[in-house]
Structures are given as structure tokens and as C-alpha cells.
Design a protein around this motif. Structure first.
Motif, mmCIF file in Angstrom:
data_model
loop_
_atom_site.group_PDB
_atom_site.id
_atom_site.type_symbol
_atom_site.label_atom_id
_atom_site.label_comp_id
_atom_site.label_asym_id
_atom_site.label_seq_id
_atom_site.Cartn_x
_atom_site.Cartn_y
_atom_site.Cartn_z
ATOM 1 N N ARG A 93 139.610 62.984 -0.342
ATOM 2 C CA ARG A 93 139.072 62.982 -1.705
ATOM 3 C C ARG A 93 139.199 61.599 -2.332
ATOM 4 O O ARG A 93 138.295 61.129 -3.038
ATOM 5 C CB ARG A 93 139.799 64.029 -2.560
ATOM 6 N N SER A 145 147.307 67.767 -7.496
ATOM 7 C CA SER A 145 147.592 66.966 -8.698
ATOM 8 C C SER A 145 148.008 65.540 -8.389
ATOM 9 O O SER A 145 148.061 64.700 -9.296
ATOM 10 C CB SER A 145 148.691 67.651 -9.518
ATOM 11 N N GLY A 157 146.409 64.529 -11.697
ATOM 12 C CA GLY A 157 144.992 64.842 -11.768
ATOM 13 C C GLY A 157 144.399 65.033 -10.386
ATOM 14 O O GLY A 157 144.799 64.357 -9.432
ATOM 15 N N GLU A 158 143.463 65.940 -10.262
ATOM 16 C CA GLU A 158 142.716 66.144 -9.014
ATOM 17 C C GLU A 158 141.422 65.342 -9.082
ATOM 18 O O GLU A 158 140.744 65.328 -10.117
ATOM 19 C CB GLU A 158 142.398 67.627 -8.826
ATOM 20 N N ALA A 187 137.529 64.536 -7.984
ATOM 21 C CA ALA A 187 136.288 65.016 -7.393
ATOM 22 C C ALA A 187 135.750 63.924 -6.480
ATOM 23 O O ALA A 187 136.172 62.767 -6.548
ATOM 24 C CB ALA A 187 135.279 65.351 -8.484
ATOM 25 N N GLY A 213 135.335 61.803 -10.554
ATOM 26 C CA GLY A 213 135.749 62.542 -11.746
ATOM 27 C C GLY A 213 137.139 63.134 -11.579
ATOM 28 O O GLY A 213 137.647 63.269 -10.458
ATOM 29 N N ARG A 232 139.543 66.367 -12.262
ATOM 30 C CA ARG A 232 139.517 67.798 -12.540
ATOM 31 C C ARG A 232 140.879 68.279 -13.034
ATOM 32 O O ARG A 232 141.916 67.677 -12.705
ATOM 33 C CB ARG A 232 139.138 68.565 -11.275
ATOM 34 N N PRO A 233 140.905 69.391 -13.800
ATOM 35 C CA PRO A 233 142.191 69.901 -14.325
ATOM 36 C C PRO A 233 143.092 70.438 -13.226
ATOM 37 O O PRO A 233 142.626 70.835 -12.157
ATOM 38 C CB PRO A 233 141.763 71.003 -15.296
ATOM 39 N N PRO A 259 144.118 65.000 -16.813
ATOM 40 C CA PRO A 259 142.687 65.313 -16.944
ATOM 41 C C PRO A 259 142.346 65.696 -18.377
ATOM 42 O O PRO A 259 143.147 66.340 -19.070
ATOM 43 C CB PRO A 259 142.499 66.488 -15.981
ATOM 44 N N ALA A 271 140.542 67.933 -19.583
ATOM 45 C CA ALA A 271 140.591 69.374 -19.844
ATOM 46 C C ALA A 271 142.015 69.870 -20.064
ATOM 47 O O ALA A 271 142.225 70.906 -20.706
ATOM 48 C CB ALA A 271 139.947 70.133 -18.680
ATOM 49 N N ASN A 272 143.016 69.164 -19.522
ATOM 50 C CA ASN A 272 144.417 69.555 -19.680
ATOM 51 C C ASN A 272 145.094 68.907 -20.883
ATOM 52 O O ASN A 272 146.219 69.264 -21.230
ATOM 53 C CB ASN A 272 145.237 69.180 -18.433
ATOM 54 N N ASN A 282 137.718 60.028 -15.487
ATOM 55 C CA ASN A 282 137.419 59.646 -14.107
ATOM 56 C C ASN A 282 138.391 58.577 -13.634
ATOM 57 O O ASN A 282 139.148 58.002 -14.427
ATOM 58 C CB ASN A 282 135.969 59.168 -13.968
#
Length: 510
Positions: A48, A80, A107-108, A110, A114, A116-117, A139, A141-142, A159
Motif C-alpha cells: 500500500r 494504522s 492512518g491507513e 489507500a 488518500g 482512510r479511517p 485521518p 474522518a477520525n 492524504n
């Protein structure tokens, strides 16, 4: 060059700081090696990260990148670590030193770069604060979830390249600010209310007593009498959660991956109603990577088990100790994890398989053998741990069709809050917070009986064959009944009402 950043791993409901180190060595075969007890998701982060780099102006660099996640004896799970690994690799490749000591990063990634949460951001933010970190990069969202923690700045990241530019000082990202007081006021609302329940006045009384002392409750009655309807309204009469309780509940929901991004901070009491086909691990917690079960997801709230005899007996039996201790410990070869499980157990059941045993209007079709087998699915030790047993009969048509509404949840909650305040003052400086949590010494000190009350209790113990545990639980319920009246001492009417709430299991299951 060795680059270093800080992240965090989850262990139970706690966050534990992890040091992310990247070392680059010369080689004609560029690759990424991750060490430090990574699971499959962490090992896959190499792919990733490489793909995310290709979507940014950043360069991966030549050579073998060895990523070490320290401490090496702590198992690392989940995606994470993608973001801190990528940033540490970029730091090594670009030869730029990042301000590692100030930040905790999770953070994860993409494939397009990007972010992701991830799960458990609230626990991670608490760990970062405890470690003295000034900021957490999470992230976007979190971010609302982490921002409820005072004393640490939360930087929302969209990102990988934005995170890099922020760390090297080329881009400013304002910390997210959250007004916790406003969140509490906006979200402390329930969609249901007790004024919608017709009749069942004695059942409502039992529910009020149960919540006032945080006692476990069993409702017995034929289908359609409102057992589930009553149970779903229990959170509406429970005292509002404190900020500390709300943070505890939110942490558990976040770790389980159940937190709604639109409601990053839970301020209402949880209500969990698992299906009777649930497994031991689903109820108590566990799995390959142990996570919280339903009993922990109901922490500071209500765990409702409908159709209690339909649950597997073994599944019910494993609840006995957590109900006593207020927490559940899951042991695995790699170690033990403890999850909080201080919830109020509410159970409902029919008096027989068809549901109409003892009903004056409908005939029971079950044979005595079937009824006996049905009742034996629930053990005596489990019933002993349920303080109040109450019958829920069919509602009379006149009450059901009447236009008059019942007492509101707010009015009932007001009395319960007053009773809880008495208990809070009584148990100040001790581990107990409610009457249900009293230990043997506290029972002796707080539940003294006069001669008349003692005689009533002695007679009930002899006639109904109550256990020693049932004896103490009767006293605890009587203490709660006295608190609801604001009485200093337990009177005979309190003992008699408490005994009435314990007699049902002897009538049904003896």
C-alpha cells in the motif's frame, strides 16, 4: 540514515505507543522488510505504501528499507501503521529530519495516497497525551473522535502528501476543535420514552428500582406483553453519562469499529440486544485478534437478552463471573486482555415454550416435561445473580386503548438521579458506586435491619430456600427501595417488596 516516528498499537481498550524506525541499506533489489511482530495487515502495508508513493511527488528511494516497529515483543495489528511507515520512509529517502518527538501518527493508506479511517483513535489519542506528545495526525474522518480529548492538538489528514508537507512546514493545517459541552447537549436525546408504555405499572416500578441501584432484572411473561418495549426504554431513565463514562463507552465502540463517523462521541447509554444464536466469543469477546464482546459494548448501559432460555446454556454460564466483577478477562497463549463490562443485565423469557403457561385467557399447549426442560435451560446460579424477577402480564384493553399517557422518562429519571446521589455520597472513597456493587462488609454496614424486618427476611429464607447470595441481594434491593424514598434505614415494607422481587424464580424454576 535512520528515520524515526511515533505511532500506537491497540491492546484491549488501551493504546500503547509504538516507535516506527526505518533504515535504508544499499542494494540492487529494492524492497521493504517489516519486523516487530507484524500481523498480515501490517506486512501488507509495504504494498500500500509503495502504491501511495507513486501518487505523490515523493520518492521511495533505492535500497532495502527495513521497518522496525518497537517494542518488538508487542504484536502489531491492523493497517494504522501505513501512514507513519510511509512518512518515515520518505524522511529517509529525502534526507529530511521530521519533528518526531511532537507527534503521534496513525492512518491507513489507500493506493492513491488518500488516508482512510482506523479503529481505536480515541485510545491512541489518550496514549499520546500520556506520553507527552503535543499533536496527533489522524485521518480526517477520525479527527472529531480524537478531538474530544483535552490537552492535545488533533491534525486531520486527507492524504499522504498533505501529511508530509505539514510535517516539513510547507502547509498549515489548523487543529480541529470540538465543543464537548455542545456535543453532550445535542446528542443526549432518545427516540423513545416511557410515556408511550400503556399500563404495566408494577413492571415500571421494578424497572425504576433496578436502574436506581444498577440491579440486574428478569421479566417473565407471555408474548406481546411489552417486555422488549420496556427494556428498550431503560436507557432513557438512567442518569446521564459523565464525560469520563462517555469516553470509556466511545473507546470501546471505536475499538470494535462500530463508531458512527457522524457521531464521533457517544453521550447516550448503550443498549445492546444480541440474538440468542450468539457465540461465547460474541458475547464475552475474543476471536483471533481478541476484541470486545456484547457485554463490553454494553458497558455503562444495558445488555438485553430476549428469549433467555433460547441462548445456549454454556454461553449464559460464562457470563456469571463478568456480572460479578464488572470486567471480562480473555486469556490467549500470547497473553491476557481485560475489557470493562460494568453493565446492567436485563433478560426476558416466556413462562413455557408456547408462552401461555398460567395465562387465564389462553391455553398452554406444552406438556409438563417440555415445560420442565425449557426452565432447566437457565441455571440456579445465573438466576441468583439477577436481583429482581417480575411478571409482565397481558395489558387490559381499556388501558391499551386509553388516550392517557404514562409517566415520562424524565420524571422517573429525576427520582433515580436523587437515589443515585445518596449512593454516591454513601460510597465516596470506595470502589462501589451503586448498591448493586456493595461488598459483604458494605452490606453489613449499610443494610442493618430492625427486629420486624429481620423476622420477615428469616421467614422468607426458610420458606423459599434462598441462597446466601440471594440473601445479600435482597438486602441490596431493599437498600435501593429505601434510597428512592430518601429513608436512612431499611423498613419492613422495603424488605417485603425486595422479597417479592426474588420469589418468582422459586415459583417458576423450583
Amino acid at each position: 540514515m535512520i528515520s524515526r516516528l511515533y505511532s500506537a498499537a491497540l491492546r484491549g481498550v488501551e493504546g500503547l505507543e509504538v516507535e516506527v524506525e526505518v533504515n535504508v541499506t544499499g542494494s540492487e533489489d529494492p524492497k521493504v522488510i517489516i519486523v516487530g511482530l507484524p500481523d498480515a495487515a501490517v506486512r501488507e502495508s509495504a504494498s500500500r505504501v509503495i502504491s501511495a508513493f507513486s501518487a505523490t511527488p515523493l520518492k521511495v528511494g533505492e535500497g532495502v528499507k527495513t521497518v522496525n516497529l518497537a517494542p518488538a515483543d508487542l504484536k502489531k495489528e491492523g493497517p494504522s501503521f501505513d501512514l507513519p511507515i510511509a512518512l518515515a520512509m520518505a524522511s529517509a529517502a529525502e534526507g529530511v529530519s521530521l519533528p518526531a518527538e511532537e507527534f503521534c501518527i496513525v492512518g491507513e493508506l489507500a493506493l492513491d495516497g488518500g488516508v482512510r479511517p482506523v479503529k481505536g483513535v480515541l485510545s491512541i489519542a489518550l496514549e499520546a497525551k500520556a506520553r507527552g506528545r503535543k499533536r496527533v495526525l489522524v485521518p480526517a474522518a477520525n479527527a472529531p473522535e480524537a478531538a474530544v480529548i483535552d490537552g492535545i492538538e488533533v491534525i486531520p489528514i486527507a492524504n499522504l502528501y498533505q501529511a508530509w508537507r505539514y510535517l516539513i512546514g510547507e502547509e498549515e493545517i489548523p487543529p480541529l476543535q470540538v465543543d464537548r459541552a455542545r456535543l453532550f447537549e445535542e446528542n443526549r436525546r432518545y427516540e423513545v420514552d416511557f410515556d408511550e408504555v400503556k399500563g404495566q405499572h408494577h413492571v415500571k416500578r421494578a424497572l425504576e428500582v433496578a436502574v436506581a441501584g444498577n440491579h440486574n432484572l428478569l421479566m417473565v411473561g407471555p408474548p406481546g406483553t411489552g417486555k422488549s418495549m420496556l427494556a428498550k426504554r431503560l436507557p432513557t431513565i438512567m442518569p446521564d453519562m459523565s464525560e469520563d463514562e462517555a469516553i470509556e463507552v466511545t473507546r470501546i465502540q471505536s475499538i470494535a469499529g462500530l463508531l458512527d463517523p457522524k457521531r464521533a462521541f457517544l453521550t447516550t447509554r448503550p443498549f445492546r440486544a444480541p440474538h440468542h444464536t450468539i457465540s461465547d466469543a460474541g458475547l464475552l469477546g475474543g476471536g483471533t485478534n481478541p476484541g470486545p464482546g456484547e457485554i463490553s459494548l454494553a458497558h455503562h448501559g444495558v445488555l438485553f437478552l430476549d428469549e433467555l432460555p433460547e441462548f445456549r446454556r454454556q454461553t449464559l454460564e460464562v457470563m456469571r463471573q463478568p456480572l460479578e466483577d464488572g470486567h471480562v478477562t480473555i486469556s490467549r497463549a500470547a497473553g491476557s486482555l481485560t475489557f470493562p463490562a460494568n453493565c446492567m443485565l436485563v433478560a426476558a423469557l416466556n413462562p413455557c415454550p408456547c408462552g401461555y403457561y398460567g395465562d387465564s385467557k389462553r391455553e398452554c399447549r406444552c406438556s409438563p416435561r417440555k415445560i420442565e426442560q425449557y426452565r432447566q435451560r437457565i441455571s440456579g446460579p445465573l438466576l441468583d445473580r439477577i436481583d429482581l424477577h417480575v411478571e409482565v402480564p397481558l395489558v387490559d384493553y381499556r388501558e391499551l386503548s386509553g388516550k392517557a399517557s404514562g409517566e415520562s422518562s424524565a420524571a422517573i429519571r429525576e427520582r433515580i438521579v436523587a437515589a443515585r446521589a445518596i449512593q454516591r455520597e454513601r460510597f465516596a472513597g470506595t470502589s462501589a458506586r451503586t448498591n448493586a456493587e456493595m461488598g459483604p462488609r458494605q452490606v453489613r454496614a449499610c443494610c442493618e435491619l430492625d427486629t420486624e424486618s429481620s423476622t420477615y427476611l428469616e421467614h422468607a429464607m426458610e420458606q423459599l430456600n434462598f441462597s446466601a447470595r440471594a440473601h445479600d441481594r435482597i438486602l441490596k434491593v431493599a437498600r435501593t427501595l429505601a434510597d428512592l424514598e430518601g429513608a436512612d434505614r431499611i423498613a419492613s415494607n422495603h424488605i417485603l417488596e425486595a422479597i417479592q422481587y426474588r420469589s418468582l424464580d422459586r415459583n417458576l424454576f423450583a
